[in-house]
Design a protein around this motif. Structure first.
Motif, short mmCIF file in Angstrom:
data_model
loop_
_atom_site.label_atom_id
_atom_site.label_comp_id
_atom_site.label_asym_id
_atom_site.label_seq_id
_atom_site.Cartn_x
_atom_site.Cartn_y
_atom_site.Cartn_z
N THR A 1 0.70 -1.27 0.00
CA THR A 1 -0.06 0.19 -0.04
C THR A 1 0.86 1.21 0.07
OG1 THR A 1 -1.83 -0.91 1.08
CG2 THR A 1 -1.62 1.16 1.25
N TYR A 2 0.31 2.27 -0.84
CA TYR A 2 1.04 3.51 -0.59
C TYR A 2 0.34 4.45 0.41
CZ TYR A 2 3.60 7.61 -2.32
OH TYR A 2 4.52 8.74 -2.29
N ILE A 3 1.05 4.91 1.23
CA ILE A 3 0.60 5.83 2.26
C ILE A 3 0.40 7.33 1.58
CG2 ILE A 3 0.79 6.88 4.56
CD1 ILE A 3 2.39 4.28 5.44
N PRO A 4 -0.72 7.92 1.55
CA PRO A 4 -0.68 9.35 0.86
C PRO A 4 0.10 10.40 1.77
CG PRO A 4 -3.00 8.58 2.19
CD PRO A 4 -1.96 7.46 2.27
N ASP A 5 0.56 11.06 0.68
CA ASP A 5 1.44 12.28 1.10
C ASP A 5 0.80 13.52 1.58
OD1 ASP A 5 3.78 10.69 0.25
OD2 ASP A 5 3.32 11.25 -1.96
N GLY A 6 0.12 13.34 2.54
CA GLY A 6 -0.75 14.51 2.88
C GLY A 6 -2.27 13.97 2.94
N ASP A 7 -3.27 14.86 3.43
CA ASP A 7 -4.53 14.55 3.78
C ASP A 7 -5.67 15.37 2.44
OD1 ASP A 7 -4.53 16.84 4.76
OD2 ASP A 7 -4.91 16.04 6.67
N THR A 8 -5.00 15.88 1.47
CA THR A 8 -5.69 16.74 0.33
C THR A 8 -6.46 15.48 -0.40
OG1 THR A 8 -4.08 16.63 -1.15
CG2 THR A 8 -4.29 18.32 0.29
N ASP B 1 -4.01 10.17 -5.53
CA ASP B 1 -2.70 9.79 -5.90
C ASP B 1 -2.24 8.31 -4.99
OD1 ASP B 1 -0.03 10.44 -7.21
OD2 ASP B 1 0.41 10.37 -4.93
N ALA B 2 -2.51 8.25 -4.03
CA ALA B 2 -2.16 6.88 -3.33
C ALA B 2 -2.96 5.78 -3.93
CB ALA B 2 -2.40 7.20 -1.79
N MET B 3 -4.22 6.08 -3.76
CA MET B 3 -5.07 5.12 -4.42
C MET B 3 -4.52 4.48 -5.93
SD MET B 3 -7.45 3.78 -2.57
CE MET B 3 -8.78 3.22 -3.69
N GLN B 4 -3.99 5.47 -6.61
CA GLN B 4 -3.58 5.19 -8.18
C GLN B 4 -2.06 4.09 -7.86
OE1 GLN B 4 -0.60 6.14 -9.71
NE2 GLN B 4 -1.47 5.18 -11.89
N LYS B 5 -1.46 4.87 -6.99
CA LYS B 5 -0.06 4.24 -6.68
C LYS B 5 -0.19 2.92 -6.13
CE LYS B 5 3.28 7.73 -6.60
NZ LYS B 5 2.59 9.04 -6.22
N SER B 6 -1.24 2.48 -5.27
CA SER B 6 -1.49 1.44 -4.78
C SER B 6 -2.14 0.36 -5.58
CB SER B 6 -2.66 1.44 -3.57
OG SER B 6 -1.98 2.26 -2.55
#
Ligand code: NOJ
Length: 432
Positions: free
Chosen positions: A219-226, A232-237
């Protein structure tokens, strides 16, 4: 919302990693029994924790920890040692284990395939050949016929990402092949075997089954909470191709009936229909986020803690894995593995003090609590591992257990973390 009353607090293992008794009572070799020089320090999984003879004592220790569930796998070559032959003694071992668990109020969660393919199946072509689909289904039928009176939870596969990519592309896990060009075929065979097995289990199980599989969640942890960072995290995961293969490559066909770009030409509409046979839960094995694979420098700069396997310890990834899997698939989540390795030792006081593992529990589990509080259906948490065991090519060096195992004497000792986990279970997670 607190943890539900029937939350499955448990621990996990796999046949090849704990059972031993590799050639006893009619068991045939698996591809891991013949891994030879690929295993560190000339070690083998032949004896492991000898759980095959210590199962009663091991269940008593699980009871002492207050476990509500135990996730273990069935060894295909113990049950079907050669084509068309059922080994009753092998079945008897699992029948005893399952009945002992039930008698102690521990729910058995059965993984049907945790990497220990029989050598005879490998000789038929293994995952390279479509023949494996029927062979696997024959095996599944024997197991489900034998145990579905008592077993409700089934996992068709453990970490397909690993036994396809690492075993047939990278060649770093048994059977150590480099079939790089044909690996999409292997993947298709596994996906079809999964879908057909789900349908079969649903048809023949004697008690209404709950079926899933355990994914190697990266899983990719989002770089922030926007919202942008979350997207972007969902896409990377799910859509990038980091690590052992993205979550979406395996999860999308199974959970959404949709092929990712890479498999679009490989999977027909008919295939996707079979593969996406509805499941009841999606299992996630959670160890480290994929962020350091994408941005190693940031993690190194922070001097981020690592465990003895050199894996980054970042407690945030349990929450984010659960949340992202739920958001993408809307299927209840089960944490089928989560844990860490250390070089634990017995202290002069006869105990095993493992403060890092206690820290680990307190870094990871609050994230699961948060997910539950946010209303995500999480069915349970299976710590990896119930006991120290054979860590594949790494042998016996890394110790993942809540229970320490002395491999010379087969003596077991509950580690400090086992008592800590028992406390957490006793309060149903309120102490987190
Ligand atoms: C995932 C695998 O399912 C398990 O067999 C292994 O021991 C753990 N990861 C730790 O590497």
């Amino acid at each position: 919302m607190p943890f539900p009353k029937d939350f499955l607090w448990g621990a996990a293992s796999a046949a090849a990693q704990v059972e031993g008794a590799w050639n006893i009572d009619g068991k045939a070799p698996s591809i891991w029994d013949v891994a030879g020089d690929h295993i560190k320090n000339g070690e083998t999984c032949h004896d492991a924790c000898d759980h095959y003879h210590h199962w009663k004592e091991d269940v008593a220790l699980m009871k002492e920890m207050g476990l509500k569930s135990y996730r273990f796998s069935i060894s295909w070559p113990r049950v079907i040692p050669e084509k068309g032959k059922v080994n009753e003694k092998g079945l008897a071992f699992y029948r005893n284990l399952i009945q002992e668990l039930k008698a102690n109020g521990i729910e058995p969660l059965v993984t049907l395939y945790h990497w220990d393919m029989p050598v005879w199946v490998d000789q038929e072509g293994g995952w390279k050949s479509p023949k494996i689909i029927e062979l696997y289904l024959e095996y599944v039928k024997v197991v489900v016929d034998a145990f579905s009176d008592d077993v409700q939870y089934w996992m068709t596969f453990n970490e397909p990402q690993v036994f396809i990519m690492m075993s047939y592309v990278m060649g770093s896990f048994a059977p150590f092949r480099h079939d790089v060009l044909t690996f999409k075929n292997h993947l298709r065979h596994m996906l079809l075997a999964h879908g057909k097995a789900v349908r079969l289990i649903r048809q023949i199980a004697k008690t209404p089954p709950k079926i899933g599989l355990a994914m190697a969640a990266t899983t990719y942890i989002p770089d922030g909470d926007t919202p942008e960072a979350l997207a972007d995290a969902m896409q990377k995961s799910f859509e990038s191709r980091v690590g052992e293969g993205s979550n979406g490559l395996y999860g999308d066909p199974i959970c959404l009936g949709r092929a990712s770009k890479m498999l679009r030409r490989k999977l027909s509409a008919e295939d996707l229909k079979i593969i996406s046979e509805p499941i009841d839960f999606i299992g996630v094995n959670v160890y480290q986020p994929s962020n350091p694979m994408i941005n190693k420098e940031a993690y190194e700069k922070e001097n981020h803690p690592k465990n003895c396997m050199d894996w980054y310890v970042d407690g945030r990834c349990l929450y984010w894995t659960i949340r992202q899997y739920w958001e993408r698939y809307h299927i209840p989540v089960m944490v089928t593995e989560n844990g860490m390795a250390a070089h634990d030792t017995v202290s002069p006081d006869g105990k095993v003090h493992d403060p890092e593992r206690i820290d680990f529990l307190h870094q990871f589990l609050p994230g699961m609590k948060r997910a539950v509080e946010e209303g995500i259906p999480v069915l349970g948490y299976q710590h990896w591992s119930v006991m120290d065991n054979f860590e594949w090519c790494e042998g016996y060096g890394p110790r993942f257990g809540l229970i320490y195992v002395d491999y010379q004497t087969q003596k077991r000792i509950l580690k400090d973390s086992a008592y800590e986990y028992a406390q957490i279970i006793q309060t149903n997670g309120e102490s987190l």
